[in-house]
Motif scaffolding. Structure first.
Motif, PDB file in Angstrom:
ATOM      1  N   UNK A 129       0.842  -1.191   0.000  1.00  0.00           N
ATOM      2  CA  UNK A 129       0.000   0.000   0.000  1.00  0.00           C
ATOM      3  C   UNK A 129       0.884   1.251   0.000  1.00  0.00           C
ATOM      4  N   UNK A 130       0.357   2.348  -0.531  1.00  0.00           N
ATOM      5  CA  UNK A 130       1.156   3.579  -0.596  1.00  0.00           C
ATOM      6  C   UNK A 130       1.392   4.184   0.789  1.00  0.00           C
ATOM      7  N   UNK A 131       0.507   3.936   1.717  1.00  0.00           N
ATOM      8  CA  UNK A 131       0.676   4.477   3.067  1.00  0.00           C
ATOM      9  C   UNK A 131       0.451   3.379   4.096  1.00  0.00           C
ATOM     10  N   UNK A 132       0.967   3.583   5.285  1.00  0.00           N
ATOM     11  CA  UNK A 132       0.792   2.595   6.351  1.00  0.00           C
ATOM     12  C   UNK A 132      -0.609   2.732   6.946  1.00  0.00           C
ATOM     13  N   UNK A 133      -0.963   1.797   7.800  1.00  0.00           N
ATOM     14  CA  UNK A 133      -2.294   1.802   8.397  1.00  0.00           C
ATOM     15  C   UNK A 133      -2.522   3.064   9.229  1.00  0.00           C
ATOM     16  N   UNK A 134      -1.530   3.469  10.006  1.00  0.00           N
ATOM     17  CA  UNK A 134      -1.676   4.660  10.842  1.00  0.00           C
ATOM     18  C   UNK A 134      -1.758   5.921   9.985  1.00  0.00           C
ATOM     19  N   UNK A 135      -0.976   5.940   8.920  1.00  0.00           N
ATOM     20  CA  UNK A 135      -1.035   7.094   8.020  1.00  0.00           C
ATOM     21  C   UNK A 135      -2.405   7.179   7.357  1.00  0.00           C
ATOM     22  N   UNK A 136      -2.935   6.024   6.969  1.00  0.00           N
ATOM     23  CA  UNK A 136      -4.254   6.008   6.339  1.00  0.00           C
ATOM     24  C   UNK A 136      -5.307   6.535   7.295  1.00  0.00           C
ATOM     25  N   UNK A 137      -5.180   6.184   8.554  1.00  0.00           N
ATOM     26  CA  UNK A 137      -6.131   6.636   9.548  1.00  0.00           C
ATOM     27  C   UNK A 137      -6.076   8.157   9.691  1.00  0.00           C
ATOM     28  N   UNK A 138      -4.862   8.701   9.744  1.00  0.00           N
ATOM     29  CA  UNK A 138      -4.700  10.153   9.858  1.00  0.00           C
ATOM     30  C   UNK A 138      -5.265  10.856   8.625  1.00  0.00           C
ATOM     31  N   UNK A 139      -4.983  10.290   7.469  1.00  0.00           N
ATOM     32  CA  UNK A 139      -5.463  10.853   6.217  1.00  0.00           C
ATOM     33  C   UNK A 139      -6.996  10.879   6.195  1.00  0.00           C
ATOM     34  N   UNK A 140      -7.606   9.803   6.654  1.00  0.00           N
ATOM     35  CA  UNK A 140      -9.067   9.734   6.673  1.00  0.00           C
ATOM     36  C   UNK A 140      -9.662  10.815   7.559  1.00  0.00           C
ATOM     37  N   UNK A 188      -3.336  10.185  19.519  1.00  0.00           N
ATOM     38  CA  UNK A 188      -1.914   9.851  19.651  1.00  0.00           C
ATOM     39  C   UNK A 188      -1.202  11.073  20.228  1.00  0.00           C
ATOM     40  N   UNK A 189       0.009  10.891  20.720  1.00  0.00           N
ATOM     41  CA  UNK A 189       0.780  11.991  21.269  1.00  0.00           C
ATOM     42  C   UNK A 189       1.365  12.822  20.123  1.00  0.00           C
ATOM     43  N   UNK A 190       1.636  14.096  20.376  1.00  0.00           N
ATOM     44  CA  UNK A 190       2.161  14.974  19.320  1.00  0.00           C
ATOM     45  C   UNK A 190       3.397  14.437  18.587  1.00  0.00           C
ATOM     46  N   UNK A 191       4.380  13.864  19.277  1.00  0.00           N
ATOM     47  CA  UNK A 191       5.545  13.367  18.520  1.00  0.00           C
ATOM     48  C   UNK A 191       5.184  12.251  17.545  1.00  0.00           C
ATOM     49  N   UNK A 192       4.210  11.460  17.915  1.00  0.00           N
ATOM     50  CA  UNK A 192       3.763  10.399  17.018  1.00  0.00           C
ATOM     51  C   UNK A 192       3.182  11.009  15.745  1.00  0.00           C
ATOM     52  N   UNK A 193       2.389  12.060  15.916  1.00  0.00           N
ATOM     53  CA  UNK A 193       1.803  12.712  14.748  1.00  0.00           C
ATOM     54  C   UNK A 193       2.890  13.376  13.913  1.00  0.00           C
TER      55      UNK A 193
END
Lengths: 142, 142
Positions: B31-42, B61-66
């Motif tokens: 996939x072009x993005x990871x699962x967490x990235x997809x979640x943020x994108x959504x 999630x915590x700010x550094x994670x984002x």
DNA sequence: TATTGTTATACTCTATAACTATA
DNA sequence: TATAGTTATAGAGTATAACAATA
């Protein structure tokens, strides 16, 4: 421009699962075992003595992943490796009393966050989640 | 000896979520993005321009994670950072056309595994999961 | 000073590939 | 040879603590 596509069931279910998983992992800060270790422990408890390969298959993880989880659990004294009756390569994993105690403690301590959330729901909603848990487990191949 | 305690709803729901999450992550190999990235994108797609802090709060999630997730998404050209109208520390995250295309592609490609599993269920089971997704999302604070 | 965001660091979770030991 | 398991390695996902910039 795909502006505001209606999210499908797959999309909504995926996001819900990702987010609840995150919240659950976040509750384990002072727990004796990690979330993945707890899952393996639960399976071992429910299905009796298993070989590492059988446990990996039941948990749907690859063998090296199970090797690592087991190393932590064995070091913590939560399970033991007994000899396999007919195959020298394999071994039989079994919970120790400490391992069983951890599972019991999970119910009382680690799942408190989720218990509280569930307690805030009405009976109909809990019934929905009860049925959903069974369906999800089946879909995930558990 | 706590032999064979009946698993609580919390326990079964936790295991179901852990296992489905694992299966979903395993589907994302190309996939072009990871699962967490997809979640943020959504989330960004659904809620319009947000600051990094707002998106972190929405995703729980915590700010550094984002910060880390955003670095990957920005590098891939899926979102841009616009200036914040009144605060020089903040910025406004917005999807690019490529970002919107990735979300659309998710529906068609990345969620195929889950779509197939859902298609194997009967209508009543899908209805249960539909309601469960909403309840879970609410419990997770989304 | 307080807040927003980033950098530094570390740990968990997971996988694939290569290896060892036994069948 | 084939299979069970481990070791080696790597990448995703996440957190806390410390820092920089702006309010």
């Amino acid at each position: 421009m795909p502006e505001m596509l209606a999210p499908t069931l797959a999309s909504r279910l995926r996001l819900a699962v990702v987010r609840l998983n995150r919240r659950l992992r976040a509750q384990r800060v002072h727990a004796p075992v990690t979330l993945s270790q707890a899952s393996a422990l639960s399976t071992l408890h429910g299905r009796g003595p298993l070989t590492p390969g059988e446990l990996a298959a039941a948990e749907r993880v690859q063998p090296p992943t199970m090797t690592r989880l087991l190393a932590g659990l064995e070091e913590a004294g939560l399970l033991t490796r007994g000899p396999h009756p007919s195959d020298g390569r394999q071994c039989l994993l079994e919970l120790t009393d400490a391992g069983r105690a951890v599972i019991a403690a999970e119910v009382g301590a680690r799942e408190r966050w989720l218990e509280r959330r569930l307690a805030e729901l009405d009976a109909g909603e809990r019934a929905v989640l009860d049925r959903a848990a069974a369906i999800i487990d089946r879909m995930a191949g558990a």
